[in-house]
Design an enzyme around this catalytic site. Structure first.
Site, PDB file in Angstrom:
ATOM      1  N   GLU A 427       0.961  -1.213  -0.032  1.00 21.34           N
ATOM      2  CA  GLU A 427      -0.047  -0.098  -0.137  1.00 21.34           C
ATOM      3  C   GLU A 427       0.880   1.139   0.021  1.00 21.34           C
ATOM      4  O   GLU A 427       1.898   1.387   0.997  1.00 21.34           O
ATOM      5  CB  GLU A 427      -0.754  -0.046   1.325  1.00 21.34           C
ATOM      6  CG  GLU A 427      -1.665   1.073   1.585  1.00 21.34           C
ATOM      7  CD  GLU A 427      -1.969   1.205   3.032  1.00 21.34           C
ATOM      8  OE1 GLU A 427      -1.832   0.574   3.864  1.00 21.34           O
ATOM      9  OE2 GLU A 427      -2.752   2.385   3.319  1.00 21.34           O
ATOM     10  N   ASP A 504      -0.553  -0.970   5.991  1.00 17.14           N
ATOM     11  CA  ASP A 504      -0.182  -0.445   7.471  1.00 17.14           C
ATOM     12  C   ASP A 504      -1.171  -0.992   8.421  1.00 17.14           C
ATOM     13  O   ASP A 504      -2.418  -1.612   7.948  1.00 17.14           O
ATOM     14  CB  ASP A 504      -0.485   0.972   7.385  1.00 17.14           C
ATOM     15  CG  ASP A 504       0.510   1.721   6.799  1.00 17.14           C
ATOM     16  OD1 ASP A 504       1.588   1.229   6.456  1.00 17.14           O
ATOM     17  OD2 ASP A 504       0.163   2.886   6.293  1.00 17.14           O
ATOM     18  N   ASP A 506      -3.152   0.009  10.261  1.00 16.32           N
ATOM     19  CA  ASP A 506      -4.108   0.968  10.755  1.00 16.32           C
ATOM     20  C   ASP A 506      -5.606   0.707  10.104  1.00 16.32           C
ATOM     21  O   ASP A 506      -5.857  -0.344   9.255  1.00 16.32           O
ATOM     22  CB  ASP A 506      -3.752   2.205  10.661  1.00 16.32           C
ATOM     23  CG  ASP A 506      -3.723   2.619   9.155  1.00 16.32           C
ATOM     24  OD1 ASP A 506      -3.702   1.927   8.271  1.00 16.32           O
ATOM     25  OD2 ASP A 506      -2.941   3.741   8.819  1.00 16.32           O
ATOM     26  N   ASP A 508      -7.293   2.083   7.560  1.00 10.93           N
ATOM     27  CA  ASP A 508      -6.930   2.104   6.000  1.00 10.93           C
ATOM     28  C   ASP A 508      -6.373   0.806   5.583  1.00 10.93           C
ATOM     29  O   ASP A 508      -6.653   0.230   4.541  1.00 10.93           O
ATOM     30  CB  ASP A 508      -6.528   3.305   5.406  1.00 10.93           C
ATOM     31  CG  ASP A 508      -7.023   4.712   5.847  1.00 10.93           C
ATOM     32  OD1 ASP A 508      -8.386   4.294   5.817  1.00 10.93           O
ATOM     33  OD2 ASP A 508      -6.695   5.676   5.809  1.00 10.93           O
TER      34      ASP A 508
END
Ligand code: 0RA
Length: 639
Positions: A427, A504, A506, A508
């Protein structure tokens, strides 16, 4: 075993227990949360078997405050009398490893034998387990610790601890924290399993209670309409084209029950169950249904003149375009094969489902011509779309073949030995840049993707194919894809042994992983069935102590442990994203095969991702973010 005495029996018992405790994964799949929840399902399945045998209509499932679980039913009660082994039959059930071992939790007991397969496995993996049997006016009790009997029996018979007019079995157990990574049952999985169970058993009520929180949660699961209700629920956010069609019948000594409905969509959703077991990998009951169904629709389409003499038949995918179906069969001797032992192998099941489907649907369609016509219209629409898309696909893929290499996004590896090669889907461009520098260019390819890829669950195939990132993936994996164009997917051509999603840690990142899993699940499911898809696990922290070595920590639990086990001060660095690590750190923590952590994506994960994706489509943005976040937090290390 020569002597038929209690002693001889107990030696066997201990050997069996040890085998289960040594290799728990063999018996319950894994020691992660999934394996933990499986303990509840093993015990539940025995009560459901008692329901199938016709003696139980209520089951209570309670997640207790102390972390244990209780499953109570109002069946006949596990037999407590003297068994040939010289001890109460109940003890035999809970201490003898039943044949089969791997995963064969419940089976359809028409003969009403001594069921309880799985009970001994749960017992062996529990810190403590208590059995209470109500029958003949009394309450009997037995107790175990880590599978070993904890009370001495008099003459091999269970103590009476009270009187009761009720009958039934009540089992309480606490999973052993020496065995399981985490011992907190995951309520959402358990609730959906219970819901699935009552859809498949309309005469059954399950009372669920979670006592662990401040406020207890109580749900009563009961589905009067059975699999018809299941279909209605799955289709509730969609535009149904007709009432749910339901039929059942018996052939080849196999009981067949089917519910189906078309929605205004191109998606196909066919679920199969054998003796209540969800057959994720399909099998003969599903192929029997599909072949009979394709056949019937084509026959009618010709009879009605919708297909002309010169027209080819609709193919199966076209016929099932927009179809939601549940095929539930009962088989006395099911055989399962496949990666996760969830693919039915019995040939008689194909014959039975095909026969019942042929007979019953003919009766139905002869009386419901309008429904038949709207179903054929779906197939026609799908067929026309396929022809248009096939053209588009040829155009796009040939163009793409030349353009994607030159756009420079994929940094391929040098080796052509697929068994050794990996592709990281990364990403973000900056993380992609670090990954390119960090990688072993011999075996590791890097494909950076930007932002959110297209949501494949709802997008039509031409949109999916038009998406640059997805095109690049299809091209670089080299196996084609398998929806909408018949089955073009060829796993033997796969260019990389491992496809590693690197996002990541997180919200997203979790979203990107969910979307990618959905993409693979929908268009390249074999990648997941064959275990090629992984999720990289970047660390959350780096600790730099004043004295001693630096360490990377992969979750909060590890940090807590570090704090407990290290004295002296240390600097704590929190990684917010992959982009924060330099190439060397990224290599060391996340990409180096010798030191990294990865989670292999299992078909359940992908299926759930696909369901989440579908669910998210209908939600507004704020709840969507909390939903993803809550689920992202629960992602677990599984290595
Ligand atoms: C075998 C025979 C009988 C009951 C059961 C098994 C039984 C097992 C379990 C496990 C959980 N709940 C259960 N309920 C029943 C019936 C024996 C008889 O009364 O004839």
């Amino acid at each position: 075993m020569g002597k038929n005495t209690y002693d001889a029996g107990s030696i066997m018992v201990l050997e069996g227990l040890e085998a289960v405790r040594k290799r728990p994964g063999m018996y319950i799949g894994s020691v992660s949360t999934r394996g933990l929840n499986h303990l509840v399902y093993e015990i539940l399945d025995n009560s459901v078997d008692e329901h199938l045998a016709g003696f139980c209509n209520e089951i209570y499932v309670t997640l207790e405050k102390d972390g244990s679980a209780t499953v109570k039913d109002n069946g006949r009660g596990i037999p407590i009398g003297m068994h040939a082994k010289g001890v109460s039959a109940e003890r035999v059930v809970f201490t003898t490893l039943h044949a089969g071992g791997k995963f064969d939790s419940s089976s359809y007991k028409t003969s009403g034998g001594l069921h309880g397969v799985g009970s001994s496995v749960v017992n062996a993996l529990s810190r403590h387990l208590t059995v209470r049997v109500r029958r003949d006016g009394f309450i009997y009790e037995d107790k175990y610790e880590r599978g070993i009997p904890a009370i001495e029996l008099e003459k091999g018979l269970l103590p009476v601890i009270g009187k009761s007019k009720e009958t039934g079995t009540e089992i309480n157990f606490l999973p052993d924290d020496e065995i399981f990574d985490k011992t907190r049952f995951k309520e959402d999985d358990i609730k959906s399993r219970l819901h699935e169970t009552v859809y498949l058993n309309p005469g059954l009520t399950i009372y669920y209670e979670d006592k662990r929180g401040d406020e207890p949660e109580r749900i009563t699961f009961h589905e009067e309409e059975g699999i018809v209700g299941y279909i209605k629920d799955m289709n509730k956010t969609q535009e149904a084209l007709h009432d749910v069609i339901y039929y059942k019948g018996k052939s080849e000594n196999v009981e067949v029950e089917v519910a189906l409905q078309y929605v205004n969509e191109f998606h196909e959703n066919v679920l199969g169950f054998v003796n209540n077991i969800n057959t994720l990998e399909g099998g003969t009951h599903i192929t029997g249904f599909k072949s009979a169904f394709t056949n019937i629709i084509n026959t009618y389409a010709r009879e009605l003149g919708i297909l002309k003499e010169k027209d080819p038949n609709f193919n199966g995918t076209e016929v099932r375009s927009g179809l939601t179906a549940v095929i539930s069969i009962k088989h006395t001797d099911p055989r399962f094969e496949g990666q996760t032992k969830t693919k039915l192998d019995n040939q008689d099941a194909a014959k039975a489902v095909s026969k019942v489907t042929g007979d019953e649907l003919e009766l139905y369609f002869d009386r419901n011509l309008e429904t038949l016509k709207s179903i054929i219209a779906c197939a026609e629409k799908a067929s026309n779309l396929r022809k248009a898309e096939e053209k588009a696909k040829t155009n796009m893929l040939t163009k793409q073949k030349y353009s994607f290499d030159s756009n420079g996004k994929l940094s391929n590896c040098e080796s052509r030995d697929a068994k050794k090669c990996e592709i990281f889907i990364v990403e973000g461009d900056s993380a992609g840049g670090s990954a390119k520098m960090a990688r072993n260019r011999q075996y590791q390819a890097i494909l950076p993707i930007r932002g959110k890829i297209l949501n494949v669950e709802k997008a039509s195939i031409d949109k999916v194919l038009a998406n640059a990132e997805i095109k690049t993936m299809i091209n670089s994996f080299n196996c084609g894809f398998s929806e909408g164009y018949g089955n073009d997917f060829d796993i033997t051509k796969l260019r990389y042994d491992k496809i590693i999603i690197m996002a990541d840690a997180d919200v997203d990142g979790a979203h990107i992983s969910t979307l990618l899993m959905t993409l693979f699940f929908r268009f390249m499911p074999e990648l997941i069935y064959d275990g090629h898809v992984y999720i990289a696990m970047p660390p959350l922290y780096k600790v730099i102590p004043q004295k001693g070595e630096e360490e990377y920590l992969y979750d909060d639990k590890a940090l807590e442990k570090y704090r407990e086990t290290h004295t002296g001060s240390f600097k704590l660095q929190r990684y917010k994203g992959l982009g924060e690590m330099d190439a060397e750190q990224l290599w060391e923590t996340t990409m180096n095969p010798a030191t990294r952590l990865m989670k292999r994506v299992e078909i359940d994960d992908a299926k759930k991702a696909s369901e989440i994706t579908e669910l998210l489509m209908g939600l507004d943005v704020p709840p969507r973010r909390t939903f993803i976040y809550n689920n992202a937090k629960e992602a677990e290390l599984d290595i």
